[in-house]
Design a protein around this motif. Structure first.
Motif, short mmCIF file in Angstrom:
data_model
loop_
_atom_site.label_atom_id
_atom_site.label_comp_id
_atom_site.label_asym_id
_atom_site.label_seq_id
_atom_site.Cartn_x
_atom_site.Cartn_y
_atom_site.Cartn_z
N ASP A 99 -14.71 37.49 10.95
CA ASP A 99 -13.35 38.11 10.76
C ASP A 99 -13.51 38.84 9.18
O ASP A 99 -13.32 38.42 8.02
CB ASP A 99 -12.05 37.32 10.47
N CYS A 102 -11.36 39.44 6.03
CA CYS A 102 -10.15 38.40 6.17
C CYS A 102 -9.69 38.33 4.85
O CYS A 102 -10.54 38.17 3.73
CB CYS A 102 -10.32 37.08 6.96
N HIS A 246 -14.23 41.47 14.66
CA HIS A 246 -14.78 40.20 15.40
C HIS A 246 -15.89 40.92 16.12
O HIS A 246 -16.76 40.31 16.44
CB HIS A 246 -13.81 39.55 16.29
N LYS B 115 -12.23 34.75 18.32
CA LYS B 115 -12.90 35.74 17.74
C LYS B 115 -14.30 36.11 18.19
O LYS B 115 -14.86 37.46 18.46
CB LYS B 115 -13.08 35.65 15.91
#
Lengths: 480, 140
Positions: A99, A102, A246, B115
């Motif tokens: 991620d 993030c 991702h 993910k």
């Protein structure tokens, strides 16, 4: 599989600093910042992974782990490592994480908890209508490929140009809302396809949007500068670069695994995959990863816009302003002093927050003398914190601090132990309104499934990585 | 215990997915079911629509991770969930069919999105009892 870390190998340099001297191929020591209680609860894998990172070419000073460190992919989560491209330094997709960028963005609403009281439910309903959240949720705009590339180059600046917010917001984002050096051409078509319908979405898991009350002030002087008072109502958004980030992580982790031998890198584990900064793979990853940072910045900017619309509906005239936006999964080029020499380094922070000290030019002018705001998200129903970067943090760990609590229990264990509906009722009894369409999602995110964020923040404060300024408690939580 | 089965194993932040089967293809099928079960209770998903996936990789572990990532991609871009999986393998080539339906948050009550599949704890093994095991950690 959890095995307690063998701390006997570490030399305790202070209450909160534990050092493992170089051995077996390590180029630098491992330094873990933690209280005795926290380090004794860490997984042996944290040590293994931090040691592996210490063996990588070009690493500077030490392989660091923050007080919230836990087992990650190649790099520990809560890991900080800086590499010098002039000494064959590397960049690692696992060292940034899936991620990309993030992070947490916090808004100041100009309202107090008292103002909210009669309208709590109305605001919760409006926010949950406005914010797309959860598995498979889609945003209100569909981005075609040419527009996607403009978004990937422009980040939050692109979003503001598109009408999602104002120029004033950009001053309060890292990199002024736009990461330089983004190269959308190195982002795969799959990554872009994953993002086409995901702009302005929150995601799922530990991501959330919370309305919070400032419950405690620990440092009056800094709180004054930040404009934080007890009873103030804030909004915090925790999310990242969605499907695009991702997929970049997925694509480049594979490319780096495949190219490792060709780069002459003998990796102790496949998952430690990395590439020399100056290699083709390394350069392409950096271009793609920076595009991922922009995607996260644009996404949080769009969520800010949706939040403002919801607020304006319930509180006509209220316009929440941006306090700060900080990412905790990145690799950034920064200037740091190493043995008296100023060097341009690639600093990986994987589950770690940048924490520049007072006076740093990257900090918005209004907050500069206090140090950079460090936003630490809690989990659903627990508290969050605002800290400030310190002057010492530069010397300690390239100006880095913690990012959050980390899980104490697996999702599977959590759904065995708690029921979503019951948790929502319990939290309601404590004055916390949860809005989530999936009760399994709520159970997996039970407050009890996470470690105590306060212990992690206290350790960071004690170690001098960042100074504790304020504690925030949730009032409304919108979950994916 | 049945030869063909799946399970989750613990990882500090995320989830390990593991499949067992009488053949490598069957173990890959079960590993996929383990991954799908991270997202949703498989019993709630109806097999209304079929999609096909093909992957190829230089070794078993890369193939496993590619395969799981291909499923993640289909979930994300089609906004679908899947409950039925069939895998055929020819050396390091995999052909698969997945059956599922569009996500309905209220009916499916999904947990968390994946993910990506990672190389952490990633292994594909032929076991002494003549069965296969395929596993890795997925980031959620």
């Amino acid at each position: 599989m959890f095995k307690i870390m063998d701390t006997s190998l570490f030399e305790r340099k202070s209450e909160t600093e534990w050092v493992l001297s170089p051995r077996d191929g390590m180029r630098v020591p491992v330094v873990i910042f933690a209280s005795e209680k926290l380090i004794r609860a860490m997984d042996e894998k944290v040590r293994e992974q931090a040691v592996n990172v210490a063996t990588l070419p070009g690493i500077q000073v030490a392989s660091f782990a923050m007080p919230d460190a836990h087992w990650g992919y190649g790099f520990p989560i809560g890991g900080v490592a800086a590499f010098d491209p002039k000494q064959d330094g590397v960049v690692s997709a696992g060292g940034v994480g899936f991620d990309i960028s993030c992070g947490v963005r916090t808004l100041q609403t100009g309202l107090t908890r008292k103002d909210l009281e009669p309208a709590t439910k109305a605001l919760a309903d409006e926010l949950s209508r406005a914010i797309p959240a959860g598995v498979g949720s889609t945003g209100r705009v569909h981005l075609g490929l040419p527009e996607m590339d403009r978004m990937l180059r422009g980040g939050a600046q692109w979003a503001v140009k598109e009408g999602y917010g104002t120029d004033a917001d950009l001053e309060y984002c890292e990199e002024h809302g736009c990461m330089d050096g983004a190269e959308p051409e190195y982002v795969s078509e799959q990554a872009k396809r994953r993002q086409q319908d995901e702009m302005g979405t929150l995601g799922s898991g530990n991501h959330y949007l919370e309305v919070q009350e400032v419950a405690e002030i620990y440092d009056e002087r800094i709180a004054q500068i930040y404009g934080l008072h007890r009873g103030d109502l804030l909004v915090s958004i925790h999310c990242g670069s969605r499907g695009l980030g991702h997929q970049i992580g997925t694509d480049y982790l594979r490319k780096m695994v495949m190219a490792a031998a060709q780069h002459g890198l003998a990796l102790p584990e496949r998952e430690l995959a990395c590439a020399p900064i100056h290699s083709t793979t390394g350069r392409e990853y950096l271009g793609a990863m920076r595009a991922g940072i922009n995607c996260a910045l644009a996404n949080r900017q769009m969520l800010t816009h949706l939040t403002r619309k919801a607020f304006a509906f319930v509180f006509p005239g209220a316009v929440p302003t941006l306090f700060y936006d900080v990412s905790h999964n990145t690799c950034k080029v920064e200037r740091h002093e190493v043995e008296g020499v100023s060097k341009k380094l690639h600093v990986h922070r994987k589950g770690a927050t940048r924490a520049f000290g007072p006076g740093h030019p990257e900090i918005p002018e209004a907050w500069r003398e206090a140090g950079q705001p460090v936003l630490i998200g809690g989990s659903m129903g627990t508290c969050s914190y605002i800290l400030a970067g310190t002057a010492e943090s530069e010397r300690l760990a390239f100006s880095s601090a913690v990012h959050g609590a980390g899980r104490a229990m697996s999702r599977h264990q959590a759904i065995q132990k708690w029921q979503g509906r019951q948790l929502v009722q319990e939290l309601a009894g404590r004055g916390i309104v949860i809005r989530c369409r999936s009760m399994r999602g709520v159970a997996e995110e039970a407050p009890g499934a996470y470690k105590n964020v306060s212990e992690v923040v206290d350790a960071a404060n004690q170690a001098g990585l960042a100074r504790k300024v304020a504690q925030l408690v949730p009032v409304i939580c919108v979950k994916g | 215990m049945a030869t063909e089965r799946w399970e989750h194993f613990s990882h500090e932040a995320d989830i390990g997915v593991r499949g067992y089967g009488g053949s490598k293809a069957a173990a890959f099928e079960q590993a996929a079911r383990a991954a799908l079960a991270v997202v949703v209770d498989l019993d709630t998903v109806q097999a209304r629509e079929r999609i096909d996936i093909a992957c190829e990789a230089p070794d078993d572990v890369l193939l496993l991770v590619d395969w799981l990532n291909a499923i993640v991609f289909e979930i994300a871009t089609r906004q679908m969930l899947f409950s039925r999986v069939e895998v055929e393998m020819d050396g390091l080539r995999l052909m698969a069919r997945l059956w599922g339906e569009l996500i309905d948050l209220d009916r499916h009550q999904p947990g968390v999105e994946i993910k990506g599949a990672t190389y952490t704890e990633a292994r594909v093994e032929y076991r002494p009892d003549g069965t296969w095991m395929a596993q890795c950690v997925v980031d959620v």
